[in-house]
Design a protein around this motif. Sequence first.
Motif, mmCIF file in Angstrom:
data_model
loop_
_atom_site.group_PDB
_atom_site.id
_atom_site.type_symbol
_atom_site.label_atom_id
_atom_site.label_comp_id
_atom_site.label_asym_id
_atom_site.label_seq_id
_atom_site.Cartn_x
_atom_site.Cartn_y
_atom_site.Cartn_z
ATOM 1 N N VAL A 132 -10.307 -12.410 -25.048
ATOM 2 C CA VAL A 132 -9.155 -12.465 -24.144
ATOM 3 C C VAL A 132 -7.852 -12.478 -24.929
ATOM 4 O O VAL A 132 -6.917 -11.716 -24.644
ATOM 5 C CB VAL A 132 -9.242 -13.696 -23.228
ATOM 6 C CG1 VAL A 132 -7.932 -13.876 -22.445
ATOM 7 C CG2 VAL A 132 -10.407 -13.560 -22.272
ATOM 8 N N ASN A 133 -7.768 -13.342 -25.925
ATOM 9 C CA ASN A 133 -6.519 -13.461 -26.670
ATOM 10 C C ASN A 133 -6.255 -12.242 -27.551
ATOM 11 O O ASN A 133 -5.098 -11.878 -27.785
ATOM 12 C CB ASN A 133 -6.525 -14.734 -27.513
ATOM 13 C CG ASN A 133 -6.433 -15.980 -26.657
ATOM 14 O OD1 ASN A 133 -5.866 -15.959 -25.563
ATOM 15 N ND2 ASN A 133 -7.002 -17.084 -27.125
ATOM 16 N N ALA B 149 -7.153 -9.165 -26.684
ATOM 17 C CA ALA B 149 -6.669 -8.163 -25.733
ATOM 18 C C ALA B 149 -5.211 -8.410 -25.373
ATOM 19 O O ALA B 149 -4.406 -7.470 -25.278
ATOM 20 C CB ALA B 149 -7.536 -8.176 -24.480
ATOM 21 N N ALA B 150 -4.841 -9.675 -25.193
ATOM 22 C CA ALA B 150 -3.438 -10.001 -24.904
ATOM 23 C C ALA B 150 -2.554 -9.667 -26.089
ATOM 24 O O ALA B 150 -1.455 -9.110 -25.935
ATOM 25 C CB ALA B 150 -3.316 -11.480 -24.542
ATOM 26 N N THR C 259 -1.808 -6.058 -26.341
ATOM 27 C CA THR C 259 -0.889 -5.613 -25.297
ATOM 28 C C THR C 259 0.482 -6.272 -25.438
ATOM 29 O O THR C 259 1.353 -6.104 -24.586
ATOM 30 C CB THR C 259 -1.494 -5.926 -23.912
ATOM 31 O OG1 THR C 259 -2.885 -5.581 -23.919
ATOM 32 C CG2 THR C 259 -0.829 -5.131 -22.822
ATOM 33 N N THR D 196 -1.235 0.271 -23.577
ATOM 34 C CA THR D 196 -2.234 -0.527 -24.282
ATOM 35 C C THR D 196 -3.401 0.337 -24.741
ATOM 36 O O THR D 196 -3.643 1.419 -24.196
ATOM 37 C CB THR D 196 -2.763 -1.667 -23.400
ATOM 38 O OG1 THR D 196 -3.583 -2.528 -24.188
ATOM 39 C CG2 THR D 196 -3.571 -1.139 -22.228
ATOM 40 N N ILE E 30 -10.117 -4.689 -19.503
ATOM 41 C CA ILE E 30 -8.943 -5.192 -18.790
ATOM 42 C C ILE E 30 -9.356 -5.751 -17.435
ATOM 43 O O ILE E 30 -8.901 -6.829 -17.019
ATOM 44 C CB ILE E 30 -7.892 -4.069 -18.631
ATOM 45 C CG1 ILE E 30 -7.275 -3.731 -19.997
ATOM 46 C CG2 ILE E 30 -6.799 -4.486 -17.646
ATOM 47 C CD1 ILE E 30 -6.303 -2.568 -19.956
ATOM 48 N N LEU F 193 -6.998 -9.166 -17.091
ATOM 49 C CA LEU F 193 -5.778 -9.292 -17.898
ATOM 50 C C LEU F 193 -4.527 -9.192 -17.036
ATOM 51 O O LEU F 193 -3.520 -9.862 -17.296
ATOM 52 C CB LEU F 193 -5.758 -8.202 -18.976
ATOM 53 C CG LEU F 193 -4.663 -8.317 -20.036
ATOM 54 C CD1 LEU F 193 -4.718 -9.659 -20.742
ATOM 55 C CD2 LEU F 193 -4.780 -7.185 -21.055
ATOM 56 N N GLU F 194 -4.611 -8.389 -15.976
ATOM 57 C CA GLU F 194 -3.472 -8.279 -15.063
ATOM 58 C C GLU F 194 -3.191 -9.611 -14.394
ATOM 59 O O GLU F 194 -2.029 -10.041 -14.294
ATOM 60 C CB GLU F 194 -3.766 -7.198 -14.024
ATOM 61 C CG GLU F 194 -2.623 -6.921 -13.071
ATOM 62 C CD GLU F 194 -2.951 -5.786 -12.122
ATOM 63 O OE1 GLU F 194 -2.495 -5.863 -10.950
ATOM 64 O OE2 GLU F 194 -3.646 -4.836 -12.531
ATOM 65 N N LEU G 59 -4.069 -12.581 -15.519
ATOM 66 C CA LEU G 59 -3.608 -13.523 -16.539
ATOM 67 C C LEU G 59 -2.125 -13.326 -16.839
ATOM 68 O O LEU G 59 -1.376 -14.291 -17.002
ATOM 69 C CB LEU G 59 -4.427 -13.335 -17.823
ATOM 70 C CG LEU G 59 -5.877 -13.815 -17.779
ATOM 71 C CD1 LEU G 59 -6.630 -13.360 -19.024
ATOM 72 C CD2 LEU G 59 -5.933 -15.337 -17.657
#
Length: 549
Positions: A80-81, A83-84, A87, A355, A362, A367-368, A370
């Motif tokens: 998760v982190n 991917a963030a 982006t 991204t 995603i 992710l959206e 979040l």
Amino acid sequence: MAAAWLERHSSDSMAAALDALEGDYTLARWDPRTGTLLLAVSPMSSRTLYWHHSPQGTWFASSLALLFRFPSVPRIPSVVNIAAHITLMVLDPADTVFEQVRHVPQGSLLWAGPDGIHEGTIWRPDPSKRLRFRRNDDYVQAARELLDHAVRKRLQGARPPAVTVTGGLDSAGLAATAARLLGDTPLDTYTAVPADGSAAPISPTYYPDERSPVEELGTRYPSLRSHFCTSTELSAFEKDPTPLFLAGGRAVLTTSHLGWFDPLYKAVQAHGHSSVMVGTMGNFTLSFDEGLIFSDMLRRGRFLSFLRLFPQVMSYRGRRARDHLVPTIGRAWPEMRAVRRRILGRSSKEWKGRTYVRPDLIEQIDLEGLADRWGEEGIIANNADSRVQRAHFLHNQGTRQVETLTTLRAYYGLDLIDPLSDRALAEFCLAIPPEQYVIDGRSRSLARRVLADRLPPRLIDEPRRGQQNGHWFARLSQQKDIFAADLAQMEGIPLVAGILDLPKLKSLIDRWPADAQEAHARRLHYESVLSHAIQIGRFLRWVDGGNGT
């Protein structure tokens, strides 16, 4: 000294005692009476602390690389982190790209003891504060005093720091301020310039070589000893970033840009300096440009101010107002922009087009959602109020910037110090009316007026920006085949292939621009998207220990 201060002043509130403790510090304090460990990082610090907690104890270190030397600290990538991070989102500033490993952000503290872990706040940039003076000149005078104080505090070592200088306002203003304060004491400045005779494809808003304005600054201040550094070959870490991973324990996305500055930092090393003064945070403090200010004006109904100043600033910067009117309106009213994008068949989430995270990932990690929950959507889409945006960059993105500085500090052995991240200066710049940054129809108006007493008129009046790493495409082209081989190898590493959109990245290799001019129009996709993705992939491969076999 810090221990004595806390012993005397922390009886009522540890956070308040730390808030009153001036300086750029990280500290750890063990209290044997309560069995409690205190970790703290000063507001707007250029340093950080990483930590891991388990039932067996708490481990901490000043870098990820040092923390992972403890065998008990797990090195498990956080999908998760990561991917963030890819982006360019900062969900929780205390998170890292590893599970069960966090850090103490700027202006934060942590207690670890018998009752577990407790994280707290010392200070945060506050976009709700307001500061108004009667006259425009009062803002200028106050900012000059704050700037002088911020630089003076960072000149107290036995030897003045080196200063990285460009033809822009921030670093040139720091060098001029330091020269005024030091008198006849020599001050070494370092500037990255293109090779003699080279010409980069630039837009009308940039100029290709910053040597001339820096030389003019040196003429005004004879105590400045100017050094010009040229990058003609790829740096070692552009070819293999493993030394950066070993130094900091994390990925540095902008290795191509950093490679442009590599000869500069090596020259600083060779001349025996231990610290370098930089102006990284000036874009969000003293020299904040018009950015979101005009969208603020529209959102608040200040249409007359907008109609007066918007065309003036666009003209000053050599831009056509009509080309920037629609994006400015879209930032003021993002719902309208979202509708327009849907009509054009584009995603309402602009970041999805930039991204290189796998689309299915995603959706899987939401992710959206979040981004919405952590307030990132408006930030990365540039929809936020200008004060909120700057406060976010000063703290959230500033925390990530500090992590990069930690890697560079370990790699080069240099302490990077930034007076433009000074807390008092940052609070002032955040609280004053945003119109002060465009008040006379010039972009970065506050900085131009503040620095007019110390910089040559040529630097004050220059509306363009110096082009840094103008030959980025030539640097990347030297690595095209290596990038292709890297992507092919990454397909065999589940950790990498499960996060990165490798087909999208391979298509960029297949559609490589024919020349630098074509590449300039697609700079975002190659210097940012592709280059950043390769570095993330290499980092994940290094963490995984995979070799594609």
